[in-house]
Design a protein around this motif. Structure first.
Motif, PDB file in Angstrom:
ATOM      1  N   ARG A 153       7.343 -11.133 -10.616  1.00 38.23           N
ATOM      2  CA  ARG A 153       8.789 -10.952 -10.449  1.00 38.23           C
ATOM      3  C   ARG A 153       9.115  -9.996  -9.306  1.00 38.23           C
ATOM      4  NH1 ARG A 153       9.715  -9.283 -16.757  1.00 38.23           N
ATOM      5  NH2 ARG A 153       8.823 -11.157 -17.732  1.00 38.23           N
ATOM      6  N   TYR A 154       8.126  -9.244  -8.854  1.00 36.54           N
ATOM      7  CA  TYR A 154       8.374  -8.188  -7.874  1.00 36.54           C
ATOM      8  C   TYR A 154       7.857  -8.624  -6.505  1.00 36.54           C
ATOM      9  CZ  TYR A 154       9.431  -5.556 -12.056  1.00 36.54           C
ATOM     10  OH  TYR A 154       9.993  -5.140 -13.237  1.00 36.54           O
ATOM     11  N   ASP A 155       8.791  -8.814  -5.584  1.00 31.80           N
ATOM     12  CA  ASP A 155       8.448  -9.373  -4.283  1.00 31.80           C
ATOM     13  C   ASP A 155       7.541  -8.471  -3.463  1.00 31.80           C
ATOM     14  OD1 ASP A 155      10.053 -11.544  -4.887  1.00 31.80           O
ATOM     15  OD2 ASP A 155      11.812 -10.755  -3.818  1.00 31.80           O
ATOM     16  N   THR A 156       7.528  -7.187  -3.745  1.00 32.14           N
ATOM     17  CA  THR A 156       6.741  -6.255  -2.923  1.00 32.14           C
ATOM     18  C   THR A 156       5.297  -6.128  -3.389  1.00 32.14           C
ATOM     19  OG1 THR A 156       7.446  -4.381  -4.275  1.00 32.14           O
ATOM     20  CG2 THR A 156       8.798  -4.906  -2.337  1.00 32.14           C
ATOM     21  N   ILE A 157       4.943  -6.825  -4.458  1.00 32.65           N
ATOM     22  CA  ILE A 157       3.591  -6.722  -5.010  1.00 32.65           C
ATOM     23  C   ILE A 157       2.821  -8.006  -4.727  1.00 32.65           C
ATOM     24  CG2 ILE A 157       2.206  -6.348  -7.074  1.00 32.65           C
ATOM     25  CD1 ILE A 157       3.948  -3.947  -6.192  1.00 32.65           C
ATOM     26  N   GLU A 158       1.663  -7.855  -4.110  1.00 32.99           N
ATOM     27  CA  GLU A 158       0.776  -8.983  -3.853  1.00 32.99           C
ATOM     28  C   GLU A 158      -0.499  -8.821  -4.665  1.00 32.99           C
ATOM     29  OE1 GLU A 158      -2.015 -10.967  -0.323  1.00 32.99           O
ATOM     30  OE2 GLU A 158      -0.538  -9.408   0.186  1.00 32.99           O
ATOM     31  N   LEU A 159      -0.854  -9.852  -5.409  1.00 32.68           N
ATOM     32  CA  LEU A 159      -2.099  -9.881  -6.167  1.00 32.68           C
ATOM     33  C   LEU A 159      -3.101 -10.756  -5.427  1.00 32.68           C
ATOM     34  CD1 LEU A 159      -0.553 -10.411  -9.707  1.00 32.68           C
ATOM     35  CD2 LEU A 159      -1.722  -8.353  -8.942  1.00 32.68           C
ATOM     36  N   ARG A 160      -4.304 -10.242  -5.231  1.00 27.44           N
ATOM     37  CA  ARG A 160      -5.308 -11.012  -4.496  1.00 27.44           C
ATOM     38  C   ARG A 160      -6.652 -10.939  -5.205  1.00 27.44           C
ATOM     39  NH1 ARG A 160      -6.400  -9.636   1.753  1.00 27.44           N
ATOM     40  NH2 ARG A 160      -4.130  -9.997   1.747  1.00 27.44           N
ATOM     41  N   GLN A 161      -7.242 -12.091  -5.436  1.00 28.80           N
ATOM     42  CA  GLN A 161      -8.602 -12.139  -5.956  1.00 28.80           C
ATOM     43  C   GLN A 161      -9.577 -11.859  -4.818  1.00 28.80           C
ATOM     44  OE1 GLN A 161      -7.860 -12.384  -9.717  1.00 28.80           O
ATOM     45  NE2 GLN A 161      -9.955 -12.924  -9.185  1.00 28.80           N
ATOM     46  N   GLY A 162     -10.521 -10.984  -5.064  1.00 30.18           N
ATOM     47  CA  GLY A 162     -11.493 -10.687  -4.031  1.00 30.18           C
ATOM     48  C   GLY A 162     -12.300  -9.457  -4.383  1.00 30.18           C
ATOM     49  N   ARG A 163     -13.297  -9.208  -3.601  1.00 33.02           N
ATOM     50  CA  ARG A 163     -14.176  -8.057  -3.817  1.00 33.02           C
ATOM     51  C   ARG A 163     -14.198  -7.201  -2.565  1.00 33.02           C
ATOM     52  NH1 ARG A 163     -17.573  -8.237  -8.120  1.00 33.02           N
ATOM     53  NH2 ARG A 163     -19.002  -6.816  -7.049  1.00 33.02           N
ATOM     54  N   VAL A 164     -13.981  -5.923  -2.748  1.00 38.01           N
ATOM     55  CA  VAL A 164     -14.008  -4.974  -1.645  1.00 38.01           C
ATOM     56  C   VAL A 164     -15.417  -4.409  -1.513  1.00 38.01           C
ATOM     57  CG1 VAL A 164     -13.143  -2.741  -0.834  1.00 38.01           C
ATOM     58  CG2 VAL A 164     -11.578  -4.399  -1.879  1.00 38.01           C
ATOM     59  N   GLY A 165     -15.891  -4.336  -0.267  1.00 38.09           N
ATOM     60  CA  GLY A 165     -17.219  -3.785  -0.026  1.00 38.09           C
ATOM     61  C   GLY A 165     -17.208  -2.365   0.479  1.00 38.09           C
ATOM     62  N   GLU A 166     -16.125  -1.973   1.182  1.00 41.68           N
ATOM     63  CA  GLU A 166     -16.107  -0.643   1.790  1.00 41.68           C
ATOM     64  C   GLU A 166     -14.670  -0.179   1.981  1.00 41.68           C
ATOM     65  OE1 GLU A 166     -17.837   1.692   5.757  1.00 41.68           O
ATOM     66  OE2 GLU A 166     -17.885  -0.503   5.644  1.00 41.68           O
ATOM     67  N   VAL A 167     -14.458   1.118   1.770  1.00 36.36           N
ATOM     68  CA  VAL A 167     -13.185   1.766   2.068  1.00 36.36           C
ATOM     69  C   VAL A 167     -13.494   2.959   2.962  1.00 36.36           C
ATOM     70  CG1 VAL A 167     -11.135   2.890   1.136  1.00 36.36           C
ATOM     71  CG2 VAL A 167     -12.275   1.094  -0.185  1.00 36.36           C
ATOM     72  N   SER A 168     -12.759   3.074   4.065  1.00 32.44           N
ATOM     73  CA  SER A 168     -13.029   4.173   4.992  1.00 32.44           C
ATOM     74  C   SER A 168     -11.733   4.615   5.658  1.00 32.44           C
ATOM     75  CB  SER A 168     -14.035   3.733   6.055  1.00 32.44           C
ATOM     76  OG  SER A 168     -13.537   2.625   6.784  1.00 32.44           O
ATOM     77  N   PRO A 169     -11.654   5.901   6.046  1.00 32.46           N
ATOM     78  CA  PRO A 169     -10.490   6.366   6.807  1.00 32.46           C
ATOM     79  C   PRO A 169     -10.412   5.641   8.142  1.00 32.46           C
ATOM     80  CG  PRO A 169     -11.745   8.220   5.921  1.00 32.46           C
ATOM     81  CD  PRO A 169     -12.599   6.997   5.746  1.00 32.46           C
ATOM     82  N   ALA A 170      -9.165   5.326   8.559  1.00 31.61           N
ATOM     83  CA  ALA A 170      -8.991   4.621   9.834  1.00 31.61           C
ATOM     84  C   ALA A 170      -7.547   4.784  10.301  1.00 31.61           C
ATOM     85  CB  ALA A 170      -9.333   3.133   9.691  1.00 31.61           C
ATOM     86  N   ASP A 171      -7.362   5.259  11.520  1.00 34.09           N
ATOM     87  CA  ASP A 171      -6.041   5.316  12.159  1.00 34.09           C
ATOM     88  C   ASP A 171      -5.003   6.051  11.310  1.00 34.09           C
ATOM     89  OD1 ASP A 171      -7.086   3.750  14.287  1.00 34.09           O
ATOM     90  OD2 ASP A 171      -6.683   1.914  13.162  1.00 34.09           O
ATOM     91  N   GLY A 172      -5.387   7.158  10.734  1.00 28.82           N
ATOM     92  CA  GLY A 172      -4.450   7.925   9.931  1.00 28.82           C
ATOM     93  C   GLY A 172      -4.230   7.385   8.543  1.00 28.82           C
TER      94      GLY A 172
END
Length: 296
Positions: free
Chosen positions: A67-86
């Motif tokens: 119901r909420y247009d600003t929320i996106e649900l995505r199936q997937g697997r994340v491998g890495e999270v890192s700082p980038a460009d602030g």
């Protein structure tokens, strides 16, 4: 670009997304399809959802988030999270990269079960670790307690429920602790457990002889982070293995929040795994994020 990428779509991540959506803030919610309670048939001790299947709980939450247009649900697997460009770069295992100024970790913990053949197949169905979640269902029945180190604590919790208790000594009990358990009404079985298997509606425990119980509470399962992101980001950790957070779910790294059983405040004695607690933590973390966005 979303305001925040939420990695994990259990109760913490879903509740955070709902809170952000209602404030018209944008979030990408990444759902790996793996959940700590993925084998559990019914949730308990969850107000209005006592006895609900976790899969139905998640499906209802996902449907409501549509119901909420600003929320996106995505199936997937994340491998890495890192700082980038602030902000942060979130790299998916399929090579996709998404960026956001904030990240929320809600990937939960993983249970490393003792090496007992058959136990993994019963986990969440007839073998459990939380008397608050599953103790009531065994009122008037017999349960086994696997793992002697915390056995007395679990026995004391289960006694008022009115269960008969068999403690399987894995070699950690001395005579005094064995006597203490027996004084609480538990039967202490001294042979090591070599396997467990379904037995009708119960469990057959092989420990020198076959002993039938209606269910098992496991006290010696180890917990660890389900995902590597805390290490990748260098977040401050607690002795419990959880991420240290403040009152609003903020971690030691600005822009990164965490919610659910993978994180807790230092003032809390340890990890507390419960659906309602995870959802509450997700809401608090989302409120903290909104506050930061407002101030920015």
């Amino acid at each position: 670009m979303s305001d925040v990428i939420i990695i994990g779509a259990g109760p913490a991540g879903l509740q955070a997304a709902l809170t952000l959506g209602r404030m018209h803030r944008s979030a990408l919610v990444v759902d790996s399809g793996e959940y700590r309670n993925g084998t559990v048939l019914h949730m308990h001790n969850v107000v209005t959802n006592d006895g609900t299947a976790p899969v139905d709980f998640r499906a209802t939450a996902r449907a409501q988030l549509q119901r909420y247009d600003t929320i996106e649900l995505r199936q997937g697997r994340v491998g890495e999270v890192s700082p980038a460009d602030g902000g942060f770069a979130v790299r998916f295992e399929d090579g996709t990269v998404e960026h956001a100024p904030r990240v929320m970790l809600a990937t939960g913990m993983r249970d490393d079960l003792p090496d007992v053949p058959g136990l993994a197949e019963l986990w969440g169905v007839r073998a459990f670790n939380c008397p608050f979640c599953d103790g009531h269902e065994f009122a008037g029945r017999t349960v086994g307690v696997l793992g002697a180190e915390r056995a007395e604590h679990v026995v004391r919790m289960l006694r008022p429920i009115g269960v008969s208790i068999v403690v399987f000594d894995d070699g950690a009990l001395d005579d005094d602790r064995r006597a203490a358990l027996e004084s609480l009404g538990a039967v202490v079985h001294r042979a090591p457990v070599t396997s467990v298997a379904p037995d009708g509606e119960g469990v057959r425990v092989s420990a020198g002889e076959a002993i039938r119980v209606d269910g098992i509470f496991v006290t010696n399962a180890a917990m660890r982070q389900r995902a590597p992101f805390a290490d990748q980001l260098g977040l401050r950790m607690l002795p419990s293995g959880a991420i240290e957070i403040d009152e609003m779910g903020r971690t030691s790294l600005a822009g990164v929040s965490a919610a659910g059983d993978l994180a807790h405040r230092a003032s809390v004695p340890g990890v507390m795994a419960a659906v309602t607690l995870a959802a509450a933590a997700g809401q608090l973390a989302a409120i903290g994020i909104v506050q930061e966005l407002v101030m920015a």
